[in-house]
Design an enzyme around this catalytic site. Structure first.
Site: not given
Length: 270
Positions: A217-218, A123, A215, A73
């Site tokens: 995320s990932g 994801d 922020g 995402h």
């Protein structure tokens, strides 16, 4: 041929990763704290270009000298992206950091990812760097856990990133870390928790004062392995739409051990 490459990939994951030259702070306090600079040397900043300036978008993990793992995402069409490695403070120049622009053809999103159904899992994305980076005490690899690994309830892991310090709060300049114990699938899928979410996800963070936020995320869910190496068991994926720190709404992470074959295949074929 593929089996030989996969074996080599797993071997590298067992012996050439997860041991930072600078030890991280192993805190057990509620809430996040600033990380010891470069103690999570696989942490990257995934940035996008806007009006000639680069902006932090998401986190990610260096899993090979030319591959970064992040969340699907985090990738959007028509944006220019780069990976920045070896960073601690995003607002200052750091001589040890390296910035590498990522071409669209080198971004690989799982084909089953659906932006409208984050709780279904998938994801996950891989970013191929244009050339291998030189590993150092500031830039190093994290290990991939063995396929199918499930961590027990309350297993201590750490999320790291430059996400907002609290719901609606400011993003930090310096890398943060937070202790997020694993919430097992049986608990996380209870009706008054997240409910029906995929087994390809792992939940982490029991306390309503601790979570990942916008922020983060990932970025990695870093967990200490039995062989005394750090493994990336999760990719920060989602939280509650109503805020970052809510009771019975632990942070949702893509469970990396559900995607070993996919990771290996992308790396082998590209």
């Amino acid at each position: 041929m593929i089996s030989l490459v996969v074996a080599a990939f797993l071997l590298a994951g067992a012996y050439g990763c997860g041991v930072p030259a600078i030890r991280p702070l192993m805190h057990r306090i509620v809430g996040g704290v600033e990380a010891v600079p470069h103690s999570w040397p696989w942490q990257i900043s995934f940035q996008y270009l806007n009006n000639s300036e680069w902006h932090h978008n998401c986190g990610g993990s260096l899993i090979a000298d030319n591959w970064v793992m992040t969340a699907a995402h985090c990738i959007h069409e028509n944006l220019t992206f780069r990976v920045v490695l070896g960073k601690h403070n995003l607002k200052v120049s750091e001589t040890e950091s390296v910035a590498i622009e990522i071409a669209p053809k080198n971004m690989f999103i799982h084909k089953n990812w659906d932006r409208d159904f984050a709780t279904n899992g998938y994801d996950i994305a891989l970013l191929k760097l244009t050339s291998p980076v030189t590993l150092s005490k500031e830039i190093d690899l994290i290990c991939i856990p063995k396929a199918g690994t499930l961590l027990p309830n309350n297993y201590p892991c750490y999320a790291t990133g430059w996400g907002r310090l609290y719901t609606g709060g400011p993003p930090p300049d310096k890398l943060q870390q937070v202790l997020l114990p694993v919430v097992d699938h049986a608990t996380c899928t209870k009706p008054d928790w997240w409910g029906n979410i995929s087994s390809k996800l792992v939940c982490a963070g029991r306390d309503s004062n601790t979570s990942v936020c916008n922020g983060d995320s990932g970025g990695p869910l870093n967990c200490w392995g039995a062989d005394k190496r750090w493994e990336v068991h999760g990719i920060a994926s989602f939280g509650s739409a109503y805020g970052c720190n809510l009771e019975k709404r632990p942070s949702g992470f893509t469970r990396v051990s559900a995607f070993n074959d996919w990771i290996s295949q992308i790396m082998v074929n590209n």
